[in-house]
Every structure is written in structure tokens, then in C-alpha cells.
Design an enzyme around this catalytic site. Structure first.
Site, PDB file in Angstrom:
ATOM      1  N   GLU A   1      -4.211   1.864   1.056  1.00 53.30           N
ATOM      2  CA  GLU A   1      -2.914   1.883   1.735  1.00 53.30           C
ATOM      3  C   GLU A   1      -2.985   2.962   2.802  1.00 53.30           C
ATOM      4  OE1 GLU A   1       1.865   2.446   1.115  1.00 53.30           O
ATOM      5  OE2 GLU A   1       0.488   3.640  -0.056  1.00 53.30           O
TER       6      GLU A   1
ATOM      7  N   ASP B   1      -3.328   3.664  -3.687  1.00 53.82           N
ATOM      8  CA  ASP B   1      -1.987   3.964  -3.187  1.00 53.82           C
ATOM      9  C   ASP B   1      -1.983   5.273  -2.396  1.00 53.82           C
ATOM     10  OD1 ASP B   1       0.942   3.379  -3.407  1.00 53.82           O
ATOM     11  OD2 ASP B   1       0.970   5.341  -4.373  1.00 53.82           O
TER      12      ASP B   1
HETATM   13  C1  GLC Z   1       3.137   3.623  -1.789  1.00 56.54           C
HETATM   14  C2  GLC Z   1       3.731   2.411  -2.466  1.00 56.54           C
HETATM   15  C3  GLC Z   1       5.226   2.601  -2.547  1.00 56.54           C
HETATM   16  C4  GLC Z   1       5.501   3.828  -3.373  1.00 56.54           C
HETATM   17  C5  GLC Z   1       4.763   5.037  -2.809  1.00 56.54           C
HETATM   18  C6  GLC Z   1       4.749   6.168  -3.764  1.00 56.54           C
HETATM   19  O1  GLC Z   1       3.574   3.759  -0.494  1.00 56.54           O
HETATM   20  O2  GLC Z   1       3.386   1.254  -1.760  1.00 56.54           O
HETATM   21  O3  GLC Z   1       5.881   1.483  -3.075  1.00 56.54           O
HETATM   22  O4  GLC Z   1       6.871   4.081  -3.407  1.00 56.54           O
HETATM   23  O5  GLC Z   1       3.402   4.752  -2.551  1.00 56.54           O
HETATM   24  O6  GLC Z   1       3.870   5.900  -4.817  1.00 56.54           O
END
Ligand code: GLC
Length: 567
Positions: A294, A233
């Protein structure tokens, strides 16, 4: 002598494989002559656990619910499920605020339920990918509770603490992506801590070697439990400038939260991120695991950096640039696919997830949404690379945001209303059938079920050969069995066509052509087969009124033609 050495080598390889399989780990052995690993042929599927299947009827999905749906996933053609965070959490950000990295939140079940899920998935050859929230923990994590307890606590330096600039003034001008200053004053020690996301999500200090060790241990802990990899993440924001330079402000405008728009040069994509990724990768390699990232990159150079020099960082940095093509534009898609195809690592394609408006509405014109959903499936599931699907995409689920502020669950939807309605719309319960609550739960679902469950649900679509679901199954079956779709090169054809996106996938003697009419009118075109060493295309999968004769293909509005090439 040669024979003895090669027998010995074969023995060692099989002994190592047996040992790693016994430990519940994934083998990193190649699955084909091209040296591809399992994840390069895999179709990934993101499950938002709150919304997938509720086995105990408390209105929130759970791990047992996922286990009950494994046969569905297998039949659909899914090879790996990525489960968004299911760890203990106060649920401020619905699980992305983790208070214990090595357990399961009681709302989703127990570690024993996880073990059952893992073993049932393994029986079906489905890999499990967990979501590793590496940038921050919950403010209720024991590390943070200790960290904030005093200036000298053992975990003080596990988070980013600084003095304010002056009374009532945070250390610098950085804003949280979820609104307001990225600094929160803790009155007990009179220092501020940094949070790129909500204040309940303090950023971990990855400059502290103890943090690294602890997080690498978490990684190992789950691999030993049978996890085949992680989706990491928010890796862009792992590091911040230690000198806390202010970010530049981009013009006079404000975002949905009323904050200035900043150029995040000092708190995003710092070079140190790559050291951490190499560290996480080293651990992953010990277990043959896959790392998905991500990565909100704004160009291919940034994407390439995430593969790492010598491909030693992320196996699959998610290419969100693909989702920035927000209209059916062959020209734009062609450009995007070509650059990703030429990137330095294995491509991965995503069209929807729990933070983005669903692809069904992004591309749908309101009249031909189902045809367009099939067209998009035929596109991203036939490209070279690994696709990551999002639950419900395969049945044509529609983004259904709340219409009243008081119904919003996602906190950013409350602070940003009405400009930012939050992400509830893309997180609604999975639509399993046309009974009450779409078969998701017998209790009251945590988010309302969209009215479209009456027409778009798994049970009914399974009986309709023309449904979005049946089309997904057919494309997925083809991509799992067709050599050219698995391993073939990508070659764009008819590159100046502004209405039809078409390309070849060629592996040795095998070739497949894909032609996608992105317009609302019928189209005819040559497939440029001769130039590419083929003569005709035999239908493998096509929409009803789309067909090929010799070198020419006719496509209905939003029609799809996928054909096997013959010499
Ligand atoms: C990432 C996740 C999102 C979350 C953020 C903070 O972007 O996909 O859903 O709110 O991280 O953890």
C-alpha cells in the site's frame, strides 16, 4: 557430461519444486518463456471480509462465506484473493488494529476455517493473499499491553515512547492522519506513545531488531500455512525521525479534523523503510511469495523506489496515482499509463478499494454509469501489469455513504463529519441477489445494503448478457487467454486524441488494439495500423455499436473496441 549435468539440474529443480509444493508453498517457477511468474499473469481481487458473504447470519461476513463463493470467483476470472485483515482485533479500525497476528478473529471463524478456505482455494488454483498490518498493532496486542505496563517492561521499546515537551505538551507537532495529535499520554508511566492512525493503533518500533524478527516470523508462519503473499499495509509510515523534528505546516488551512496540514517529511517514507522491505522480501523469496504494497506515492520516482534497486523490495507497489485521474480524460490516463509502463518493475493497477470512493461513481456521469464501468474494465484489465479488483466493482456497486452522522460506523466519519463521512460508503455488503439484504445475510447487515441491489446484483447480472458483470467476465477471459494481453508491450496510438484512449499490446507476431471512447458522442478514428506493421483489426470484444473496418474504428458513446491485429 553436458547431458548428465542438465539431467542433474532438472532433477534438482523438480525435487525443490516438489518439496516446496508439499510444504503448501507457491512455486516461483516462471509460467512463460518471458520468465514471468504466476502473479504477473494474475488478476487479484480484494475481499473486505466483513462485507463479502455472511455464512452464519450474524450480519458480518466470514471465512466460510468466502469459501462458499470461490466458484463464483473462479468463474469470474480471479486468480488471487486479497483478504483485508481477518485476525483477532477489537475492530476499532475494522481489523486494521490487530491484537494477534497468528490467528483468526472469531467473528470471521477459526484457523480451521482458514485451512479449509486455503485448501478449497488451492483446488481452484486461487492464491490467498493476506493483509499484513506492519506499521502498528492494536493497543490490545499482548506486546503493547506489556509495553505500556512499565518503563522497563520487556516490550517497552517495541513501540515509540517519548517524554512530552513540557506538562500537557506532546513530544512534537505531528498529527494523526485520523485526527488530533499523533501522541497519546499514558498516565501510568507518564510518557507518550506515537500512533500515526487511531490511538488504539500504536506504531511498532521497527528500529528494534526484536520487532523485525517477530514480524518476519509472522510472515513465515502464514507462508507455511499456504498463504501466497501479503498486501503490506501502510508501509509509507513504518519509520519516524528519531530526533522528532516538527513537520512544516503547509499554510493556514485546516483538514477535515480541524488539524493543521503538515508536510510529513519526518514521519513518512523515511529511507529506513526500504531496509525493512528488503527484509520482508528476503523471507518472501524463501517461499516464492508475492508482496503487494500500500504505497501512496506522489510521483513515479517514489513508486520506483518501492520496487527497490534490482527489484528486491515490493513486487507490486500499488499505483494509486492511477486513481488520482478522477475524470474520463484520455490525456491524463495516457500520461499516467506511460509513466507506470516505463517504471522499473511490473505495473499494478487499482481503481477501487476499501479506502476510496468506488470507481463506479468516480467516473460515472449519472446517466451512463454502466457503460462507463465497462469502459474502465476494458481499460485497466487490458494494460500490461497485474490488476487488483475490489469486490462489487464487477457488478457496478455504487459508493453509498451514510446520510446521518449517527449511522456512521467508521470512526473518522464521526470525527470528520460532515467534511469527512468516513469509508462506510465503499464497504457496503456485496450484492448477491435481489432478495432481502441482497443475499449477503439473513441477519441485519453491519452496514445497510444500498438500494441499487435491486438492479445491480450477481444473480440478475449473470442472466443478462449486457450486464457489467458479463462484460467483466469477457474481458477477464480474454486477458487470461490472449498472448498479447498477457505479455505484449504497450504502445500508445493517436496520442493527441482528447476523446479516445487507444493503444496496442504487441507480443512477437500477436497484436491487440484497444480503443476506448471516453466521450458521450460517437467517434471515428484511424487505428494507425500500417505504421505499426498491421493491416486490420478483427473484433475480439466490443460494445454493441462499436466496430472496425480496415484501419478505421467507430465507437459509440463510451464504446469499447478490442480487436486482434492481422498483418
Ligand atoms: C491502511 C488501510 C486502512 C487503514 C489504515 C490503518 O491505509 O487500507 O483501511 O485504516 O491502513 O491501518
Amino acid at each position: 557430461m553436458k547431458q548428465i549435468i542438465s539431467r542433474l539440474a532438472a532433477f534438482l529443480v523438480s525435487a525443490c519444486m516438489a518439496a516446496s509444493i508439499a510444504a503448501g508453498q507457491t512455486s516461483s517457477a516462471a509460467v512463460d518463456a518471458e520468465g514471468h511468474q504466476w502473479w504477473q499473469h494474475a488478476v487479484f481481487y480484494e475481499i473486505y471480509p466483513r462485507s463479502f458473504a455472511d455464512s452464519n447470519n450474524d450480519g458480518v461476513g466470514d471465512l466460510k462465506g468466502i469459501t462458499l463463493k470461490l466458484d463464483y470467483l473462479k468463474d469470474l476470472g480471479v486468480d488471487a484473493i486479497w483478504i483485508s485483515p481477518c485476525f483477532p482485533s477489537p475492530q476499532v479500525d475494522f481489523g486494521y488494529d490487530v491484537s494477534d497476528y497468528e490467528n483468526i478473529d472469531p467473528m470471521y471463524g477459526t484457523l480451521a476455517d482458514f485451512d479449509v478456505l486455503a485448501s478449497e482455494a488451492k483446488k481452484r488454483d486461487i492464491h490467498i493473499i493476506l493483509d499484513f498490518v506492519v506499521n502498528h498493532s492494536s493497543d490490545q496486542h499482548k506486546w503493547f499491553l506489556d509495553s505500556k505496563s512499565s518503563l522497563t517492561s520487556a516490550h517497552r521499546d517495541w513501540y515509540i515512547w517519548r517524554d512530552g515537551k513540557g506538562p500537557g505538551e506532546p513530544p512534537n507537532n505531528w498529527v494523526s492522519t485520523f485526527g488530533g495529535s499523533a501522541w497519546k499520554l499514558d498516565p501510568a508511566t507518564n510518557q507518550y506513545y506515537y500512533h500515526y492512525f487511531y490511538a488504539e493503533q500504536p506504531d511498532l518500533n521497527w528500529r528494534n531488531p526484536a520487532v523485525k524478527d517477530a514480524m518476519f516470523d509472522v510472515e513465515r508462519w502464514w507462508y507455511k500455512r499456504g498463504v501466497a503473499g501479503f498486501r503490506l499495509d501502510a508501509v509509507d509510515t513504518l519509520f519516524e525521525d528519531p530526533d522528532l523534528h516538527d513537520n512544516a505546516i503547509l499554510g493556514p488551512g485546516k483538514n477535515a479534523f480541524g488539524d493543521p496540514i503538515e508536510q510529513e517529511n519526518y514521519n513518512k517514507r523515511l529511507p529506513e523503510v526500504h531496509d525493512v522491505l528488503r527484509g520482508l522480501r528476503k523471507v518472501a523469496d524463501e517461499y516464492g511469495a508475492v508482496l503487494i504494497g500500500e504505497t501512496w506515492t506522489s510521483n513515479i520516482a517514489e513508486l520506483n523506489a518501492y520496487y527497490g534497486r534490482g527489484n528486491n523490495e515490493l513486487h507490486l507497489p500499488m499505483d494509486f496515482l492511477f486513481t488520482t485521474v478522477d475524470k474520463l480524460s484520455p490525456v491524463e490516463f495516457r500520461k499516467q499509463i506511460a509513466s507506470v509502463d516505463a517504471a522499473s518493475g511490473w505495473p499494478t493497477f487499482v481503481i477501487s478499494n476499501h479506502d476510496k470512493v468506488r470507481s463506479y461513481d468516480r467516473y460515472g456521469d449519472g446517466q451512463h454509469n454502466d457503460q462507463i464501468a465497462k469502459l474502465m474494465a476494458a481499460l485497466y484489465l487490458t494494460l500490461r501489469g497485474s490488476p487488483i479488483m475490489y469486490y462489487g466493482e464487477e457488478i457496478g456497486m455504487k459508493t453509498t455513504p451514510p446520510t446521518r452522522k449517527e449511522d456512521v460506523k467508521d470512526p473518522i466519519g464521526r470525527t470528520g463529519w460532515p467534511d469527512e463521512k468516513g469509508r462506510d460508503g465503499e464497504r457496503t455488503p456485496m450484492q448477491w441477489d435481489s432478495t432481502e439484504n441482497a443475499g449477503f445475510s439473513k441477519g441485519t447487515p453491519w452496514l445497510p445494503v444500498p438500494p441499487t441491489y435491486r438492479t445491480h446484483n450477481v444473480a440478475d447480472e449473470s442472466k443478462d448478457p449486457n450486464s457489467v458483470l458479463e462484460f467483466y467476465k469477457k474481458v477477464l477471459k480474454l486477458r487470461h487467454t490472449n498472448r498479447a494481453l498477457l505479455d505484449g508491450n504497450y504502445t500508445a496510438i493517436n496520442e493527441s486524441d482528447a476523446n479516445v484512449l487507444s493503444y496496442l499490446r504487441v507480443y512477437k507476431d500477436h497484436g491487440v488494439v484497444v480503443a476506448l471512447n471516453m466521450s458521450g458522442t460517437p467517434r471515428k478514428m484511424s487505428l494507425e495500423l500500417k505504421r505499426n506493421g498491421f493491416t486490420s483489426a478483427k473484433r475480439l470484444l466490443a460494445t454493441e455499436k462499436s466496430e472496425a473496418q480496415g484501419d478505421e474504428v467507430s465507437l459509440e458513446p463510451y464504446g469499447v473496441f478490442i480487436g486482434e491485429l492481422t498483418k
